[in-house]
Structure formats: C-alpha cells, structure tokens
Design a protein around this motif. Sequence first.
Motif, PDB file in Angstrom:
ATOM      1  N   LYS A 123      -5.731   5.424   3.054  1.00  0.00           N
ATOM      2  CA  LYS A 123      -6.492   6.653   2.819  1.00  0.00           C
ATOM      3  C   LYS A 123      -5.821   7.844   3.490  1.00  0.00           C
ATOM      4  O   LYS A 123      -5.781   8.949   2.924  1.00  0.00           O
ATOM      5  CB  LYS A 123      -7.912   6.478   3.339  1.00  0.00           C
TER       6      LYS A 123
ATOM      7  N   LYS B 238       0.837  -1.196   0.000  1.00  0.00           N
ATOM      8  CA  LYS B 238       0.000   0.000   0.000  1.00  0.00           C
ATOM      9  C   LYS B 238       0.877   1.254   0.000  1.00  0.00           C
ATOM     10  O   LYS B 238       0.598   2.216  -0.732  1.00  0.00           O
ATOM     11  CB  LYS B 238      -0.928  -0.004   1.212  1.00  0.00           C
TER      12      LYS B 238
ATOM     13  N   THR C 185      -0.252  13.447   1.192  1.00  0.00           N
ATOM     14  CA  THR C 185       0.739  13.754   0.152  1.00  0.00           C
ATOM     15  C   THR C 185       0.164  14.684  -0.890  1.00  0.00           C
ATOM     16  O   THR C 185      -1.013  14.972  -0.910  1.00  0.00           O
ATOM     17  CB  THR C 185       1.234  12.476  -0.517  1.00  0.00           C
TER      18      THR C 185
ATOM     19  N   ASP D  55      -2.589   8.699   1.610  1.00  0.00           N
ATOM     20  CA  ASP D  55      -2.911   9.362   0.343  1.00  0.00           C
ATOM     21  C   ASP D  55      -3.269  10.839   0.570  1.00  0.00           C
ATOM     22  O   ASP D  55      -2.877  11.716  -0.195  1.00  0.00           O
ATOM     23  CB  ASP D  55      -4.064   8.629  -0.338  1.00  0.00           C
ATOM     24  N   SER D  56      -4.020  11.097   1.633  1.00  0.00           N
ATOM     25  CA  SER D  56      -4.441  12.467   1.904  1.00  0.00           C
ATOM     26  C   SER D  56      -3.318  13.337   2.427  1.00  0.00           C
ATOM     27  O   SER D  56      -3.404  14.564   2.420  1.00  0.00           O
ATOM     28  CB  SER D  56      -5.597  12.474   2.919  1.00  0.00           C
TER      29      SER D  56
ATOM     30  N   LEU E  28       1.338   4.313  -3.108  1.00  0.00           N
ATOM     31  CA  LEU E  28       1.010   5.711  -2.834  1.00  0.00           C
ATOM     32  C   LEU E  28       2.246   6.602  -2.753  1.00  0.00           C
ATOM     33  O   LEU E  28       2.143   7.774  -2.385  1.00  0.00           O
ATOM     34  CB  LEU E  28       0.229   5.807  -1.517  1.00  0.00           C
TER      35      LEU E  28
END
Length: 326
Positions: free
Chosen positions: A320, A75, A326, A323-324, A79
């Motif tokens: 999640k 994961k 970066t 991801d948020s 990302l």
Amino acid sequence: MKSPPLSPYGVFVGQLFQYKTNPSLIAFESSPPPTSSSLPPEFASTPSCTNKCILLGGLSDGPIPTPYAKLLEQKCHSLGWSLVQPILSSSYLGFGNGSLSRDTEELVQLMDYLVCHHSAERFALVGHSTGCQNSVHLLKWGRRDVLDKLKVVALQAPVSDRESQTQQPGDHSTHLAHAQSLVSQKKGNEMMPRSAFWAPITASRYIALFDAGGEDDFFSSDFTSEQMIERLGHVGTVGKETGLQLLAAFSKKDEYVPETVDTNDLLKRLVFAMNGFREEDGNEGSGQTVVARGLMLETGNHNLSEGEGDKEEFVEEVGKLLDSAT
C-alpha cells in the motif's frame, strides 16, 4: 545423497552487480518483466525500473534474509518496483567488526550506483531486525539528496538488541565492563572473549549493541518519552520534509523480546516518538502530520516464519505504501 530443500525462501532471477570496490560489495536486483517483447534476450533483465525497494536483513543475514522475500518481490513487481538485495560489509558475520555508520555509508554508495547506472528515481527500504536500525540510522545520517528520493521505509521486527541479550545466559555486566574498559583504552577494535557472544565481535560493536544508548540502541522499552524522541524524532522531521511514509511492524510473539515487555505499548510509544509526539499528551497528534504508523502482527514471530498470514499481511501493508509513493 539426501536432496536439500529447493531454496526455501524462494528463487530469484535478475542482475548481480558490483556497486563498490575495495572492498568488493555486490547486490542483486530482480526487476519486473519487460513490457516490450522487442527487447533482445541479452537485455531482457536490464534493470530500467525507476523504483527500487531495498531489502535489508538482520545480524548474520545476507540476501534472501526472510521467508517473505519472494512475496515482497512479487508485490514490488506488481506495482512497478524492483527488489534490490545487497551484501554489505556487515552481512553474515561481518557485523561483529562493523557499525551502523559504515552500513549507512555503504547504503548511500549503493543508492548512488542505482541512480547512476540502474535508472533509480525513488527508493523504499524494508528492514528486518537490525535492518530496522540501519533504516533509522540512514534517515538521520544519510546524505540529504539521497533521503529526498527515499519515499517508503518499513521496519519489520524493530527490537532492542540490548533487551534481547538479557534473555541469554552469561555474565553480561562483566562483558560490558570489559568492552567499556577496552574502548576507554582506545582499543575498541579488540575482539571480545568467545564467551561474550555467539559471533566474533569487537568491543566497540558490543557496546553499540548492548550498552544503554549505544549506537544501535533505538528501540528499547525502558527509554523515557524524551529519550525515544531524541533517538527517533528525526524520522518525522525527514518525513514531513520529503513525503516519506514509515510502517513499523511488531510481532506479538517475537522470541527476541522479553516477556516482561508490553509490546502493544512499546509499538505505540515508538510510533509516537518517530512522529515527534509524546504519549503522555493523550492524543494521536491530531492536526499534525503523521509520518509513521504501527502494525501489530498478533501471531507473528521475529522473522514471520510461523504465524499464519503474517507474511502476507505485512507485505500487503508495504505494498500500500509503495503504491501510494508512485
């Protein structure tokens, strides 16, 4: 010869490095594959990724501490994050003569190294079991310039060692009194009797783990709202100042949590305290910044090795947040 299983928690490829001397401490970083094929082979695994996710295990763990370590690595790579797995002085059986304070000092040294030599610009922490205590302690006592770079914390199995110990056979009150006596005599580094614990442990660390309000005692269900906020409220304060987001993932079938504990209620109270809210206020902190949120894994056990889909759900939620960030 009977063949042992092939690395049950996964095989990792990356760079092993020494981030501290005296004592010598090492860490392993597995980075996303390089996007350029023009790199010479000797530089193919150079950790140039600027986003670092640090995985911290629990008591007696080292690198690859959980069944979801490989899923987390995958994961992270998808990302644009690398996965860093350190050895601390407290790894394996070293926790018995250690402390969260020493762990925080070494984690800061690791993060400094990653900034100076591995291009780190932002960090995430994923803590399993005592790795949760490490994460919360770092948020309170870590150096501020380091905390400014910490954007995600995920707590998986933030359970109370003090309450877990009550499930084990033995005269815990007698052992605790003995540990307190040694500490009062300034002999906190003396070892406890073999009957006190399954691993060698000093009187000071025994108190930290098993006495009410000890250094490790962040997640006990018998704390009042005020006591929880006193222990955990700094999480929300740091998050509001730095943009940190925290996920607290609790397992419904965690074998280290007494059956008398209402896990749904405990998770709610922990999250409220981290955000600086009081559950008796009867609201979800409407109008206020929410830094921490909870995740209940309905079939999960302590390290997510049994329930179907629990590893995947936890890693997906961590993804999640990464991801948020970066």
